[in-house]
Design an enzyme around this catalytic site. Sequence first.
Site, PDB file in Angstrom:
ATOM      1  N   ASP A 465      56.191   2.577 -24.303  1.00 29.64           N
ATOM      2  CA  ASP A 465      56.092   3.429 -25.195  1.00 29.64           C
ATOM      3  C   ASP A 465      55.024   3.364 -25.318  1.00 29.64           C
ATOM      4  OD1 ASP A 465      56.370   5.990 -26.949  1.00 29.64           O
ATOM      5  OD2 ASP A 465      56.520   4.153 -28.933  1.00 29.64           O
ATOM      6  N   LYS A 466      53.877   4.833 -25.607  1.00 26.97           N
ATOM      7  CA  LYS A 466      52.781   4.238 -25.703  1.00 26.97           C
ATOM      8  C   LYS A 466      52.176   4.446 -27.239  1.00 26.97           C
ATOM      9  CE  LYS A 466      50.854   8.617 -25.530  1.00 26.97           C
ATOM     10  NZ  LYS A 466      50.463   8.597 -27.143  1.00 26.97           N
ATOM     11  N   LYS A 635      41.544  21.138 -24.913  1.00 28.04           N
ATOM     12  CA  LYS A 635      40.541  20.145 -25.117  1.00 28.04           C
ATOM     13  C   LYS A 635      40.324  20.473 -26.613  1.00 28.04           C
ATOM     14  CE  LYS A 635      39.915  17.755 -20.692  1.00 28.04           C
ATOM     15  NZ  LYS A 635      40.750  18.680 -19.583  1.00 28.04           N
ATOM     16  N   THR A 684      34.086  10.191 -28.861  1.00 26.29           N
ATOM     17  CA  THR A 684      32.861  12.019 -29.129  1.00 26.29           C
ATOM     18  C   THR A 684      33.515  13.377 -29.240  1.00 26.29           C
ATOM     19  OG1 THR A 684      32.610  12.021 -26.624  1.00 26.29           O
ATOM     20  CG2 THR A 684      31.245  10.636 -27.563  1.00 26.29           C
ATOM     21  N   ASP A 818      62.822   4.824 -29.378  1.00 19.85           N
ATOM     22  CA  ASP A 818      62.809   4.019 -28.368  1.00 19.85           C
ATOM     23  C   ASP A 818      64.276   2.871 -28.641  1.00 19.85           C
ATOM     24  OD1 ASP A 818      59.679   4.715 -27.669  1.00 19.85           O
ATOM     25  OD2 ASP A 818      59.042   3.428 -29.376  1.00 19.85           O
TER      26      ASP A 818
END
Length: 1087
Positions: A465-466, A635, A684, A818
Amino acid sequence: MADQIPLYPVRSATAGRKRAAYYSAAGPGPGAERPSRYQLEDESVHLDEMPLMMSEEGFENDESDYHTLPRARTSQRRRGLEWFVCGGWKFLCTSCCDWLINICQRKRELKPRTVWLGCPEKCEEKHPRNSIKNQKYNVFTFIPGVLYEQFKFFLNLYFLIVSCSQFVPALKIGYLYTYWAPLGFVLAVTITREAIDEFRRFQRDKEVNSQLYSKLTVRGKVQVKSSDIQVGDLIIVEKNQRIPSDMIFLRTSEKAGSCFVRTDQLDGETDWKLKVAVSCTQRLPALGDLFSINAYVYAQKPQLDIHSFEGTFTREDSDPPIHESLSIENTLWASTIVASGTVIGVVIYTGKETRSVMNTSNPKNKVGLLDLELNQLTKALFLALVALSVVMVTLQGFVGPWYRNLFRFLLLFSYIIPISLRVNLDMGKAAYGWMIMKDENIPGTVVRTSTIPEELGRLVYLLTDKTGTLTQNEMVFKRLHLGTVSYGTDTMDEIQSHIMNSYSQMYSQASGNNTSSTPPRKGQSSAPKVRKSVSSRVHEAVKAIALCHNVTPVYESRAGVTGETEYAEVDQDFSDENRTYQASSPDEVALVQWTESVGLTLVSRDLTSMQLRTPGGQILTYCILQMFPFTSESKRMGVIVRDESTAEITFYMKGADVAMSTIVQYNDWLEEECGNMAREGLRTLVVAKRALTEEQYQDFEIWMLTGDKLETATCIAKSSHLVSRTQDIHTFRPVTSRGEAHLELNAFRRKHDCALVISGDSLEVCLRYYEHELAELACQCPAVVCCRCSPTQKARIVKLLQQRTGKRTCAIGDGGNDVSMIQAADCGIGIEGKEGKQASLAADFSIAQFRHIGRLLVVHGRSSYKRSAALGQFVMHRGLIISTMQAVFSSVFYFASVPLYQGFLMVGYATIYTMFPVFSLVLDQDVKPEMAMLYPELYKDLTKGRSLCFKTFLIWVLISIYQGGILMYGALLLFESEFVHVVAISFTALILTELLMVALTVRTWHWLMVVAEFLSLGCYVASLAFLNEYFGIGRVSFGAFLDVAFITTVPFMWKVSAITVVSCLPLYVLKYLKRKLSPPSYSKLTS
């Protein structure tokens, strides 16, 4: 649109014409005249005639030809007898079994439902109890279930049959304890371990099911257990409390009519989700008014999808009736946590019909690959046992009751499959688990499934899992750059000074304009113009960061206040100490906390306005005209606000530098400074603003895109080095139909050595129609990233890899979403992190940090597998060598079924005489842990399974036959005149041979190994004086007993030594030559 595009098989000669026809829609032109059987429809069976897998020659070189299909190849299906022989019988058996299971376990059909507010008795159907059950067994199925799991393996079943045979007098060849004691020990340990695990699961379930919640009734609030909640109940959930069932959000204590919930235990995402209450019920004056209205909720049938919901809210007692459509924003799913305020909801799904339970698979009993391999070797040994027994009976000439002799020979040679194998392996697993938990380099690691530590050394596919697992989701504001000036962590006080000066000047000017009699101060008028410009720019930048976000300040209610005070603002403490910030992302909170630290504080926010407090204590109110949420495609995010004091309209925007650089006014420093910060490891963020007139705002076109977080997944893959910076990444385009999936898979197949990024929605379509093709292509990729996956999809991917590749899989996660993946994998690893302990408790191994996985796998996993492989083969060698000696002995005595060694000699041979040295192999290591961490290539060798295979097994069989023959024939030849002492002679040489073989196998000596060798030898020598009655031939057939004076003579000593040397020395020579001529990979690191 894609469903209307005609498909054509590609011909190289007419590629351009056909491509043009393809890109045309189904209107006038060549495309419209083509047969409709090539159209892209989900129900079109003709897509099966266009296979995805084909040679490269079917593709055009033109990269832009994305939609080109390969040439169709027809595959002739197997029919009739050929189909049945080639696997059809297995398909038929499986289908019949599935049909019988469905008949026996027929599930109730799930249907949409109408739920009346506060009236569970009006439910038309009976719904499941709202209880959580993670137990594998119940009181009646525990013992049968555990015994079945043990005896379904041939190894244990064989032991059981052999032990039971000793109750038959005609077949009895030894003492009962020599058979039942090891088997009883294994069963006792297994049952005890399962009972403890089951009791722990029961306690966890009971704790969750016994949680108390406030239920709203006509008579007021009552406390109910979570397991007693029913569909239709009105449940009150406090802040930081778990939502017990799936509900529709009716009301909240927040003025804005919305709240935040934490969904990390459901979908693994740490960003908080904004939920909106039904406006009709939110507008009611008091809680009790929920019973004064006649309203109901129509909800779709329970389903797996946690990201969507369809339903309606209807109030019938109003004129006209009020109808509100319900979406995912109006739902409160079970196992999520309320993050702000108090919420009231009506229960629509309970128990096993909730989204969280439907996305959780039942835990399975995991069996290690090593155990399965040993089980196969045991079957091979059993065939050898049967063959040897048949040979003995045949050489006897089938005299007398030959079938009884056959069974006695089977029992005599039963040590070919040593009963101590299971005991040694289980003790070894316990030792590995203890070593893992005591490793100071990976503190906090817990082994929850002690039966599969060797699996850590056999893993091929790692699925992790991220969210929260690879990243910590923490951000601290480090630097502010305004083009001509930059501020870092050591100069934040200057920013605070600029903010104070800017607002003090602003209000002094305002007061001067109001009085018209206060002249400007001298210091103010003589200030440098550049200084004013910098202060103004700093002030505008900080104000932009303080306004452009989705953060909401929350104040705790005063302690000890009861009743409906959650709706009374007078009971709120609005001090700075009592304020906390809540947002959909921790990054947003970090930005607002920074603006507070420099003097500009967010003190209030609702859906239409927000308030800031200046360093001087003044309150600035801004009206929120429009919000533009952040998406992965744009974004960036934006907000349009109106300053109520000046009526100025400002559009603030912030986002990634790559997205903002083309939007903001051109300058020559933005790209360079963002690059410098990125090289320092900083994230940034570019912030911009634009003033709008009223006319511009009215003409402003409002639009947004929904993101699927593909960009986030790509960034994580690169930052975690899952994909190298120079490696290509193929982002799988969103597909919704079979035809689109067909085309996209063909486009992906052109790529070579390319990582794959795919969303959960596209994955679901591909798994539905092209499961095999997707698995084949994905397994060829160096890495695959799946984003926005549901818990069920994660588990399905694991099972797909297991079925298609046959390789061992490992799943890693830290959230409740998960759990299904962890339980489905061959080895599940849970991380105790910010998302709770649910994954950790469900996993086979629990670790504290993700970085501990490296040592857990390449050190402990590798060592556990190699040690267990050596231990298993050595225990089998120990049984094979004594069975060979028994075969030689029986053949000398005219194939009589008489045991060579009696009672305690056999028990002692498998325990105190050889157990300690053999078991000390669990301390052996071929390379040091530091070397294993430095050279992960050593781990890759284990995936081939060469440490325990039929080749190594056959080598040990040949060694056993050689040594057993040498020991027995040597004893008979050298002691022909003292034949009566052959038992003592051969058994002594056997013990010495076993001790020397352990020394031959050891690669790195441990001081406990030396102690074990001498301890076992000492135990044998000491026992010679007490066990002399066991050293006679047969039971008392020869009347010969051990002569202590005989074994102390020099001839006995040197002849036993000679037999032992002949049995072991050639093996030492062969081992030395092999290391010189064909050294193993690890030997290069240890030399």
